[in-house]
Design an enzyme around this catalytic site. Sequence first.
Site, short mmCIF file in Angstrom:
data_model
loop_
_atom_site.label_atom_id
_atom_site.label_comp_id
_atom_site.label_asym_id
_atom_site.label_seq_id
_atom_site.Cartn_x
_atom_site.Cartn_y
_atom_site.Cartn_z
N SER A 239 0.83 -1.20 0.00
CA SER A 239 0.00 0.00 0.00
C SER A 239 0.88 1.27 0.00
CB SER A 239 -0.96 -0.04 1.19
OG SER A 239 -2.02 0.85 1.04
N ASP A 468 -8.93 -4.89 -5.57
CA ASP A 468 -8.39 -4.17 -4.41
C ASP A 468 -9.22 -2.91 -4.18
OD1 ASP A 468 -6.83 -2.55 -2.65
OD2 ASP A 468 -5.02 -3.59 -3.30
N HIS A 495 -7.16 -6.23 -0.19
CA HIS A 495 -6.11 -5.22 -0.32
C HIS A 495 -4.76 -5.87 -0.05
CE1 HIS A 495 -3.98 -1.52 -0.31
NE2 HIS A 495 -3.86 -1.42 1.00
#
Length: 525
Positions: A239, A468, A495
């Site tokens: 991320s 995602d 995710h």
Amino acid sequence: MSRLSRLAAALGVVCLLTSCANTVSGTPAPPRMEQRGPVGAVPAGLERFYGQPLGWTSCQGYATTPEQKTLFRKPQLECARVTVPLDYGKPQGETITLALLRRPATDPARRVGSLLVNPGGPGGSGTEAAASFASRMTGELGQRFDLVGFDPRGVGLSEPPVRCLTDQERDAERLDLDLDPSPEGVAQTEAEEKAYAQKCAERMGKDFLANVGTREVVKDMDVLRSALGDAKLNYVGFSYGTRIGTAYAEAFPGNVRAMVLDGAVAPTEDLVAQSIGQAKGFTAAFEAFAAWCVARENCALGKDAKEAEKKLNAMVAPLKKEPLAVGDRKLSYSDVGTAVAQAMYSKDLWPMLDTGLTELAAGKGRALLVLADAYLGRGADGRYSPQNDAFRAIRCVDDPPVTDRAVVLERARKIREAVGERNVLDGDDEPVGALDACAFWPVPPTSQPHQPKVDGLPTTLVISTTGDPATPHQAGVDLAKALNARLLTFEGNQHTAFLQENRCVDAAGAEYLVNLRLPAEGARC
């Protein structure tokens, strides 16, 4: 933040560390000193940081909550601190410390080096992630690498952590909805945002806030690389951790051996584009959840997936006027939105969300409050981790602020146009065109979205998931192109994917990290 961090938090398995001590009969054992640096390129004036010894000791003494104590019982984990300059422009000035957690390679004779991990956020704790990943580091990956999680400056165990609000102030903030779009409502919201920025400046100091961004974190990572004894960096970023990795690749392209970037933040994407992408992603994830839910026998949202969002909005609407009492606490309207967002990070949390919505229909809110607490970093003891204050502080220096209310409203309009009526928990609420805390931030930004220049960077691996909700698949495509990296696509609804028990993804990532063999062009899992 990565799926792993949010899932672990939701299940109550979160590691937050404060200091290292190995206690025998109440007496802290002395740390085991280790000096492996300096190694590789060392910038002039930073020799004492790059070559510093590290004192490793048991992580059990770091734990401050029952959940942490359970997590840190693993005997193979060891912790240390590393010292870095607060301001790299003044290396002889004030210093701060970063927290490290390591699970040593199980086959040290064949050790490749250290594998640094960051779970994202910004504000996610790498020490927490490494402690959670430790049991999954099997096969050659665990045999050949020391797994090392680090808390970036201002985050988690690193000292000082960013703390702008007290726990009581954070609880109160969650009950303040700021839904009034009138001039008076906007003025009130902006006054609160300005007060937040002022508290951050008063409690942390402007010098610290000016040096908490990604620009400084990548310099810290290069110190870590050397102090850990690695001539070249091995890194896994999830991320926002992909933004750290991209920035490191640009600053130190020749110092990279291998880099896995999972759940990409596109390097040229501004906050408007990110917001649109996330709104679409979370909406698509909710639709997948609704389809799963209505197929169950007693779904809280009924039997028609097309009507699920309307039913959810109707269930939550009363909380706009009055929060729901949950023991000695209250569940707010914004808490439900937070809980829904938390559950969209992983299908593993969908049953808990369905349970929470079923409870809400019966006038109860325990499960939803647990999900919201996990997202916001509130422990069972009522204490908040620094993750949300760190998130704001880092974002406010990582991107140029929006200081025009018209731009705020235009951004909201663009998001609604892009997502349409499918924006979950948006309903018919009129956008509130108030400036956020970054508009009042006491220090200027230190970076901005741009096309990275990474001449000399070896081919790295980008992993991107089709469903995602937080970092859309296209962002991974864009990042891979920007870095001239190999793209691995994972088909799923979550995710991030690496080291999260998908054999195909884990095998491809491990083969690359250990042997530098990349998956084939166009590979999918």
